[in-house]
Design an enzyme around this catalytic site. Structure first.
Site, short mmCIF file in Angstrom:
data_model
loop_
_atom_site.label_atom_id
_atom_site.label_comp_id
_atom_site.label_asym_id
_atom_site.label_seq_id
_atom_site.Cartn_x
_atom_site.Cartn_y
_atom_site.Cartn_z
N ALA A 210 -11.67 -19.60 -11.84
CA ALA A 210 -12.72 -18.73 -11.32
C ALA A 210 -12.44 -18.49 -9.84
O ALA A 210 -11.72 -19.27 -9.21
CB ALA A 210 -14.07 -19.40 -11.50
N GLY B 103 -11.31 -21.93 -15.45
CA GLY B 103 -11.67 -20.77 -16.26
C GLY B 103 -10.44 -20.09 -16.86
O GLY B 103 -10.52 -19.50 -17.94
N GLU C 20 -9.85 -22.07 -19.83
CA GLU C 20 -10.97 -21.92 -20.78
C GLU C 20 -10.83 -20.64 -21.60
O GLU C 20 -11.15 -20.62 -22.78
CB GLU C 20 -12.30 -21.95 -20.03
CG GLU C 20 -12.66 -23.36 -19.56
CD GLU C 20 -13.93 -23.40 -18.73
OE1 GLU C 20 -13.91 -22.86 -17.61
OE2 GLU C 20 -14.94 -23.94 -19.19
N GLU D 6 -12.12 -28.82 -12.68
CA GLU D 6 -13.43 -28.55 -12.08
C GLU D 6 -14.07 -29.77 -11.40
O GLU D 6 -14.75 -29.62 -10.39
CB GLU D 6 -14.40 -28.01 -13.15
CG GLU D 6 -14.16 -26.56 -13.54
CD GLU D 6 -13.10 -26.38 -14.61
OE1 GLU D 6 -12.34 -27.33 -14.88
OE2 GLU D 6 -13.01 -25.28 -15.17
#
Ligand SMILES: NC(=O)c1ccc[n+]([C@@H]2O[C@H](COP(=O)([O-])OP(=O)(O)OC[C@H]3O[C@@H](n4cnc5c(N)ncnc54)[C@H](O)[C@@H]3O)[C@@H](O)[C@H]2O)c1
Length: 715
Positions: free
Chosen positions: A69, A117, A120, A140
């Site tokens: 992200a 992300g 993910e 994270e």
């Protein structure tokens, strides 16, 4: 072309197989900003609308796959109210699940790093093929959060709860072989075969050879684990994770609890549970501090890059003095590829410096982090010498002889005559003024401080100290050399103690006053360690060396007499008088014995209390809060002063220097971030409460103004 956006495009490959390619416009890496997610949503919509698309590969148009992200957006996003933030997270989940729910086979072709992300989204694909150059992981927790876009849901369903806990709680990056072994990816291939392999996988799905629908279902259902077994997995891993994470890092354990909570829910319910837990972490001060540090680090890198254009390259270096520091500097320079001459005045010094480097390299070899050939080539880059013979071709010299201004000046004057006119000279002094050392040099503009910390190989910070006459090009050259050595340089202006010691000694001042007033130094150590310091102040003083501490304290007291002049005999003085110099001679505040590995182990020496009774009030217990306030305020206040005095250019650099130079608790983000987290007005009020102890506690006028105006350091 099926779709073209600013981040994603969809193009046909062959036989109804399409490519969904991420190639973020105007950026060197792919990252999931809000707008990139919106673009992904639109791209998926176009795919759904196009009946000719029968299968899909997800690729990257850059060297990296997706770094994760966009962390630059975190601070603002996490400030949103709970409802908005939750809605935002669930909106991303909807897009990601939309990708997973496509009625066609999907394969992620991962060419480079895919983190957070970025990994993910790969987990949403039916299959994952990795290039041998790729790396995957969910880091994270390093930012005080856990994966919030389905990582805690899909990974355990894919690789099992125990493996997923390990991946998520450690935040580690995994190489392709490890990822394949765990089952997180389905194949590993050479980079040039990646796309073809991904297409071939899609084709096998279309041919009915692989059951991609079963794959989708696997991730959408419950965890396949009998309840009893599941309880055992979670109980055992909770205990291990708790122990590894320590009391302040809440994210790893929250991740385990979340995985446990949604283990027997279907995907969509589980995603809700994940998002709610994520919210709490995203709002925590730990997350705020860790995200802040990431941004500070980016800021530092950007600043260094900007000045790199005027830096000269360092292809050959030299260090003067082969002692503790000189040996460490030579090792680090050679390890990172810059050959270095190591000069001393006696052979024993050189032997010691070389044997230290050899020891460190052997450790690397025995841990499998280096092979014997590489060790040989690193050692060959350190050239010990007793003369100035080869100094002509040296680009940067680091002076690391004894801490004596006369000796240093003489050595610097000597070496200035031995090097070429372009060479840059630096000093690793901890306490001597850079302007003073520059005074008699012929080329003071080519001189600055280069302050390493002990042990050099382990401590990430290098303070680059700009003297009055130091040129920008000299600073830039030294910054680049420090970066080449794998260190993080922070540029500061000259003043007694520079940045780090100037801030550290007021902290010791707080310690001395506490002990004088009856605090038990062991209690102070324990409280400050619980607060997050790697070691308490008494232990730290023992490690630094009581004699070194006394010397530096003298320099600070002379430099800042208004607040650092000592007006009482301290516990540190008592240690010094009794020749208890700390770890170096086996006794200081604590006694040091050798453990089985030959490392110093600290033990309590009751005799110290008798010695201290001379200068201490009767021993009494203090509240943790009082100890923390009395220790932290002087340190924080002096940090504020360095910023106000222009010793350091920015809030980010001040905090990074403390984190990397003295082990300021990472999850508190630095002294200025810590003041922000307490509230500037609250901090000023607390400081006023203790101002009677010493002027070290007195808030500056500017800080009072900030408090009145409701300002913060980080805006
Ligand atoms: N030790 C620390 O924790 C630390 C941390 C940061 C900075 N420093 C600074 O680094 C410098 C070196 O400290 P150290 O702890 O490595 O000292 P040290 O005593 O271990 O080493 C000094 C070395 O310099 C050599 N030397 C003396 N005069 C010399 C000369 N004229 N030419 C060449 N070599 C000469 C000595 O033989 C010795 O090997 C000091 O300025 C110190 O303040 C030390």
């Amino acid at each position: 072309m099926i779709y073209q956006g600013k981040a994603f495009r969809v193009l046909p490959v062959e036989d109804g197989i399409a490519e969904l390619q991420f190639n973020l416009e105007g950026e060197s890496v792919n990252k999931f900003s809000h707008s990139a997610i919106e673009d992904l949503d639109a791209a998926l919509e176009a795919i759904r609308a196009d009946e000719t698309v029968k299968g899909l590969i997800l690729t990257s148009g850059k060297d990296v796959f997706i770094v994760g992200a966009d962390i630059n957006e975190f601070t603002q996003t996490f400030k949103q109210d709970d409802e908005t933030l939750l809605a935002g997270v669930m909106a991303v989940n909807k897009v990601f699940s939309g990708f997973e729910d496509l009625d066609i086979p999907t394969v992620a072709a991962v060419n480079g790093i895919a983190l957070g992300g970025g990994f993910e989204i790969c987990l949403c694909a039916d299959y994952r093929v990795l290039s041998t150059a790729a790396k995957v992981g969910l880091p994270e927790v390093k930012l005080g959060i856990y994966p919030g876009w389905g990582g805690t849901v899909r990974l355990p369903r894919l690789i099992g709860a125990d493996n997923a806990v390990e991946w998520i709680a450690s935040g580690k990056e995994y190489r392709p072989d490890a990822a394949l072994k765990a089952g997180a990816v389905d194949a590993v291939v050479a980079p040039e075969k990646l796309k073809d392999s991904a297409v071939a996988l899609v084709r096998r799905c279309l041919d009915g050879e692989l059951d991609y629908q079963a794959r989708k279902q696997e991730k959408k259902g419950k965890l396949k684990l009998p309840p009893i077994e599941s309880m055992m997995v979670f109980e055992t891993s909770s205990a291990v994770v708790k122990q590894q994470a320590g009391p302040h890092m809440l994210a790893p354990i929250a991740a385990v609890k979340t995985i446990q909570k949604h283990a027997f829910m279907d995907r969509d319910k589980a995603l809700e549970v994940e998002a709610k837990g994520f919210l709490k972490l995203a709002k925590s001060s730990v997350c705020n501090a860790l995200v802040g540090l990431f941004l500070n680090d980016q800021f530092l890198k950007k600043k260094a890059k900007e000045s790199a254009s005027i830096a000269a390259e360092t292809n050959k270096a030299a260090v003067l003095g082969a002692g503790i520091m000189g040996g460490g500097i030579a090792y680090q320079s050679a390890l990172k590829g810059t050959p270095i001459l190591m000069k001393d005045i006696n052979q024993e010094g050189l032997d010691l410096g070389l044997s230290e480097a050899t020891k460190l390299l052997s450790k690397r070899v025995s841990r499998g982090r280096m092979d014997a050939d590489k060790m040989g080539s690193v050692l060959n880059k350190i050239v010990p010498t007793l003369s100035y013979g080869d100094f002509e071709g040296v680009d940067v010299v680091v002076e690391a002889v004894v801490e004596n201004p006369k000796v240093k000046k003489a050595v610097l004057a000597d070496v200035e005559n031995q090097v070429s006119e372009n060479a840059v000279l630096t000093s690793n002094t901890s306490t001597i003024s850079i302007n003073e050392l520059a005074r008699d040099l012929k080329r003071p503009e080519q001189f600055c401080g280069m302050h390493f910390f002990n042990p050099v190989h382990a401590m990430p910070l290098v303070e680059v100290i700009r003297g009055e006459k130091t040129s920008d090009a000299t600073v830039a050259t030294v910054v680049e050399y420090a970066r080449k050595m794998g260190k993080t340089p922070v540029v500061v202006n000259d003043c007694p103690g520079f940045m780090v010691n100037r801030v550290l000694f007021p902290y010791f001042g707080g310690f001395s006053a506490l002990v004088r007033d009856g605090a038990d130094f062991q209690q102070v150590d324990k409280v400050m360690e619980r607060f997050g310091w790697p070691m308490g102040p008494a232990y730290l003083m023992d490690v630094v060396g009581i004699d070194t501490g006394i010397h530096a304290e003298g320099v600070m007291s002379e430099g800042y007499p208004d607040r650092m002049k000592r007006d009482f005999k301290t516990a540190i003085d008592v240690m010094f008088e009794n020749q208890r110099f700390g770890q170096k001679n086996g006794a200081g505040f604590y006694q040091y014995e050798q453990d089985k590995k030959g490392k110093p182990k600290k033990v309590v020496d009751e005799a110290v209390y008798d010695l201290l009774s001379e200068v201490c009030a009767e021993r009494k217990s203090f509240d943790d809060e009082e100890i923390i306030a009395r220790m932290m305020i002087p340190l924080c206040m002096e940090t504020v002063r360095t910023l106000e005095d222009g010793i350091v250019d920015s809030v980010a650099e001040a905090d990074m220097a403390l984190i990397m130079g003295i082990g300021f608790p990472l999850f508190r983000g630095g002294a200025l971030k810590y003041i922000d987290s307490l509230g500037v007005a609250e901090f000023v009020e607390l400081a006023d409460k203790y101002a009677h102890i010493s002027p070290l506690y007195a808030p500056t006028d500017k800080l009072r103004e900030m408090a009145r105006e409701g300002k913060t350091f980080y805006g």
